[in-house]
Design a protein around this motif. Structure first.
Motif, PDB file in Angstrom:
ATOM      1  N   PRO A  83       0.803  -1.238   0.000  1.00 44.51           N
ATOM      2  CA  PRO A  83       0.000   0.000   0.000  1.00 44.51           C
ATOM      3  C   PRO A  83       0.830   1.279   0.000  1.00 44.51           C
ATOM      4  CG  PRO A  83      -0.151  -1.151   2.109  1.00 44.51           C
ATOM      5  CD  PRO A  83       0.501  -2.089   1.159  1.00 44.51           C
ATOM      6  N   VAL A  84       1.951   1.308   0.713  1.00 43.51           N
ATOM      7  CA  VAL A  84       2.764   2.524   0.751  1.00 43.51           C
ATOM      8  C   VAL A  84       3.350   2.801  -0.632  1.00 43.51           C
ATOM      9  CG1 VAL A  84       4.810   3.619   1.732  1.00 43.51           C
ATOM     10  CG2 VAL A  84       3.276   2.304   3.205  1.00 43.51           C
ATOM     11  N   GLU A  85       3.837   1.767  -1.295  1.00 41.46           N
ATOM     12  CA  GLU A  85       4.393   1.938  -2.646  1.00 41.46           C
ATOM     13  C   GLU A  85       3.300   2.361  -3.623  1.00 41.46           C
ATOM     14  OE1 GLU A  85       5.019  -0.420  -0.570  1.00 41.46           O
ATOM     15  OE2 GLU A  85       7.204  -0.635  -0.424  1.00 41.46           O
ATOM     16  N   ARG A  86       2.114   1.820  -3.455  1.00 38.51           N
ATOM     17  CA  ARG A  86       1.017   2.203  -4.344  1.00 38.51           C
ATOM     18  C   ARG A  86       0.670   3.674  -4.163  1.00 38.51           C
ATOM     19  NH1 ARG A  86      -4.920  -0.657  -5.056  1.00 38.51           N
ATOM     20  NH2 ARG A  86      -5.984   1.164  -5.922  1.00 38.51           N
ATOM     21  N   GLU A 137      -8.974   7.833  -3.196  1.00 38.43           N
ATOM     22  CA  GLU A 137      -8.284   6.544  -3.309  1.00 38.43           C
ATOM     23  C   GLU A 137      -7.445   6.261  -2.068  1.00 38.43           C
ATOM     24  OE1 GLU A 137      -6.336   5.573  -7.013  1.00 38.43           O
ATOM     25  OE2 GLU A 137      -7.553   7.053  -8.068  1.00 38.43           O
ATOM     26  N   VAL A 138      -6.782   7.288  -1.542  1.00 34.90           N
ATOM     27  CA  VAL A 138      -5.992   7.094  -0.336  1.00 34.90           C
ATOM     28  C   VAL A 138      -6.900   6.701   0.831  1.00 34.90           C
ATOM     29  CG1 VAL A 138      -4.529   8.212   1.384  1.00 34.90           C
ATOM     30  CG2 VAL A 138      -4.110   8.603  -1.053  1.00 34.90           C
ATOM     31  N   ARG A 139      -8.038   7.372   0.957  1.00 28.73           N
ATOM     32  CA  ARG A 139      -8.963   7.035   2.042  1.00 28.73           C
ATOM     33  C   ARG A 139      -9.427   5.592   1.949  1.00 28.73           C
ATOM     34  NH1 ARG A 139     -11.273  12.181   1.085  1.00 28.73           N
ATOM     35  NH2 ARG A 139     -13.000  11.207  -0.030  1.00 28.73           N
ATOM     36  N   LEU A 140      -9.666   5.109   0.747  1.00 32.48           N
ATOM     37  CA  LEU A 140     -10.074   3.715   0.575  1.00 32.48           C
ATOM     38  C   LEU A 140      -8.984   2.766   1.066  1.00 32.48           C
ATOM     39  CD1 LEU A 140     -11.749   3.784  -2.964  1.00 32.48           C
ATOM     40  CD2 LEU A 140     -12.905   3.386  -0.781  1.00 32.48           C
ATOM     41  N   ILE A 141      -7.748   3.057   0.670  1.00 32.84           N
ATOM     42  CA  ILE A 141      -6.628   2.212   1.076  1.00 32.84           C
ATOM     43  C   ILE A 141      -6.482   2.215   2.599  1.00 32.84           C
ATOM     44  CG2 ILE A 141      -4.113   1.951   0.985  1.00 32.84           C
ATOM     45  CD1 ILE A 141      -4.279   3.062  -1.903  1.00 32.84           C
ATOM     46  N   LEU A 142      -6.551   3.397   3.193  1.00 31.84           N
ATOM     47  CA  LEU A 142      -6.412   3.496   4.647  1.00 31.84           C
ATOM     48  C   LEU A 142      -7.544   2.776   5.361  1.00 31.84           C
ATOM     49  CD1 LEU A 142      -5.277   7.221   5.120  1.00 31.84           C
ATOM     50  CD2 LEU A 142      -3.863   5.164   4.915  1.00 31.84           C
ATOM     51  N   GLU A 143      -8.744   2.837   4.796  1.00 33.81           N
ATOM     52  CA  GLU A 143      -9.882   2.144   5.423  1.00 33.81           C
ATOM     53  C   GLU A 143      -9.675   0.639   5.406  1.00 33.81           C
ATOM     54  OE1 GLU A 143     -13.743   1.765   7.235  1.00 33.81           O
ATOM     55  OE2 GLU A 143     -12.162   3.278   7.182  1.00 33.81           O
ATOM     56  N   GLY A 191      -6.931  -4.083  10.920  1.00 30.43           N
ATOM     57  CA  GLY A 191      -6.167  -3.971  12.160  1.00 30.43           C
ATOM     58  C   GLY A 191      -4.698  -3.669  11.978  1.00 30.43           C
ATOM     59  N   GLU A 192      -4.343  -3.109  10.821  1.00 29.14           N
ATOM     60  CA  GLU A 192      -2.931  -2.838  10.526  1.00 29.14           C
ATOM     61  C   GLU A 192      -2.618  -1.375  10.834  1.00 29.14           C
ATOM     62  OE1 GLU A 192      -1.514  -4.617   6.814  1.00 29.14           O
ATOM     63  OE2 GLU A 192      -3.456  -5.626   6.653  1.00 29.14           O
ATOM     64  N   ASP A 193      -2.578  -1.036  12.104  1.00 22.90           N
ATOM     65  CA  ASP A 193      -2.426   0.353  12.520  1.00 22.90           C
ATOM     66  C   ASP A 193      -1.099   0.955  12.064  1.00 22.90           C
ATOM     67  OD1 ASP A 193      -4.892   0.151  13.705  1.00 22.90           O
ATOM     68  OD2 ASP A 193      -4.100  -0.270  15.709  1.00 22.90           O
ATOM     69  N   GLU A 194      -0.029   0.175  12.111  1.00 20.25           N
ATOM     70  CA  GLU A 194       1.275   0.698  11.689  1.00 20.25           C
ATOM     71  C   GLU A 194       1.278   1.031  10.206  1.00 20.25           C
ATOM     72  OE1 GLU A 194       5.999  -0.605  11.688  1.00 20.25           O
ATOM     73  OE2 GLU A 194       4.556  -1.725  12.894  1.00 20.25           O
ATOM     74  N   GLU A 195       0.660   0.167   9.395  1.00 20.79           N
ATOM     75  CA  GLU A 195       0.565   0.427   7.961  1.00 20.79           C
ATOM     76  C   GLU A 195      -0.303   1.661   7.700  1.00 20.79           C
ATOM     77  OE1 GLU A 195       1.895  -0.752   5.339  1.00 20.79           O
ATOM     78  OE2 GLU A 195       2.551  -2.812   5.637  1.00 20.79           O
ATOM     79  N   VAL A 196      -1.355   1.839   8.475  1.00 25.34           N
ATOM     80  CA  VAL A 196      -2.208   3.020   8.319  1.00 25.34           C
ATOM     81  C   VAL A 196      -1.390   4.286   8.530  1.00 25.34           C
ATOM     82  CG1 VAL A 196      -4.137   4.325   9.308  1.00 25.34           C
ATOM     83  CG2 VAL A 196      -4.352   1.855   8.959  1.00 25.34           C
ATOM     84  N   GLY A 204      -0.638   6.827   5.494  1.00 24.45           N
ATOM     85  CA  GLY A 204      -1.192   8.175   5.625  1.00 24.45           C
ATOM     86  C   GLY A 204      -0.114   9.236   5.563  1.00 24.45           C
ATOM     87  N   ALA A 205       1.019   8.973   6.208  1.00 23.07           N
ATOM     88  CA  ALA A 205       2.128   9.924   6.161  1.00 23.07           C
ATOM     89  C   ALA A 205       2.693  10.040   4.752  1.00 23.07           C
ATOM     90  CB  ALA A 205       3.226   9.494   7.132  1.00 23.07           C
ATOM     91  N   ALA A 206       2.837   8.913   4.074  1.00 23.32           N
ATOM     92  CA  ALA A 206       3.376   8.920   2.709  1.00 23.32           C
ATOM     93  C   ALA A 206       2.480   9.700   1.765  1.00 23.32           C
ATOM     94  CB  ALA A 206       3.550   7.491   2.211  1.00 23.32           C
ATOM     95  N   ALA A 207       1.163   9.613   1.974  1.00 23.83           N
ATOM     96  CA  ALA A 207       0.212  10.291   1.085  1.00 23.83           C
ATOM     97  C   ALA A 207       0.421  11.794   1.075  1.00 23.83           C
ATOM     98  CB  ALA A 207      -1.218   9.973   1.513  1.00 23.83           C
TER      99      ALA A 207
END
Length: 245
Positions: A146-149, A186-192, A198-203, A207-210
């Protein structure tokens, strides 16, 4: 104005004049033939034209049933061997206009099970429907990085903004606004998806990368506003326009 544009405009005028059958006839022609006359109309065909068709359906139920019929025909064609990304794009756009995201979800689950190569191609288009139907596990399967996307999405937004700036066209502001709104959506969809898995670290990372990967302070501010209050950018532009008047 091209023939296809004229017919779409004629459909709108027919609807406003209460000539609903004429409007439906023109919408059917535009949907089925516009790309043969002008391939650049695909965006209009799957957005503004469908929006007007839905308006027609609110006054003339036969028009809504006709649109559902096209969707069902194309779904059958896709499942019976004529399976392409373009066909899935048509179907998902119609379902989105109709507010029938469940149909897109159900179709994508069949593609996922039987046509894995096509499923990978269609996953981005299917994501809104998967989130709407709360199938977060399936959505996450098609978000391996997700971060790379998000980084790739940010690069496209940066490039688009820089291209517009080089052109110096103030009339391009609506196009940039549309790009910003789509990016934020699109970012909101990915974060949701990540949040619901339950992947809080990835969120946090995504979110920061966006925001961090956007080069312009103006872009970051606009996207941040959309994160905090979806629709805020459009509201601000409308207010500014009214003040100028």
């Amino acid at each position: 104005m091209s023939q296809a544009h004229e017919i779409l405009e004629r459909a709108r005028h027919a609807r406003l004049a209460g000539k609903f059958e004429d409007a439906l006839r023109d919408h059917l022609w535009f949907h089925e033939n516009a790309l043969e006359t002008d391939p650049s109309l695909n965006g209009v065909r799957l957005s503004f034209a469908l929006r007007d068709w839905i308006y027609l359906g609110e006054q003339f139920p036969l028009a809504r049933r006709a649109l559902q019929g096209l969707r069902d025909r194309d779904t059958a064609r896709l499942l019976n061997g004529d399976a392409t990304l373009a066909r899935f794009q048509d179907i998902s756009a119609i379902n989105g206009a109709l507010g029938e995201e469940r149909a897109t979800h159900d179709l994508f689950t069949q593609i996922d099970a039987n046509l894995p190569d096509l499923a990978r191609q269609c996953a981005d288009l299917a994501l809104p429907a998967l989130v709407a139907c709360e199938d977060f596990a399936l959505a996450r399967r098609y978000l391996p990085q997700p971060v790379e996307r998000i980084g790739a999405m940010a690069t496209r937004l940066n490039n688009f903004a820089e291209e517009l700036a080089r052109g110096g066209k103030t009339s391009s502001a609506p196009a940039l606004l549309a790009y910003v709104l789509n990016y934020a959506k699109e970012v909101r969809l990915i974060l949701e998806v990540l949040r619901r898995q339950g992947e809080d670290e990835e969120v946090e990372q995504a979110g920061a990368a966006a925001l961090e990967q956007l080069k312009s302070d103006a872009l970051r501010d606009a996207v941040q506003r959309e994160f905090e209050q979806p629709g805020a950018t459009i509201a601000a532009m409308l207010a500014q326009s009214r003040n100028k008047e």
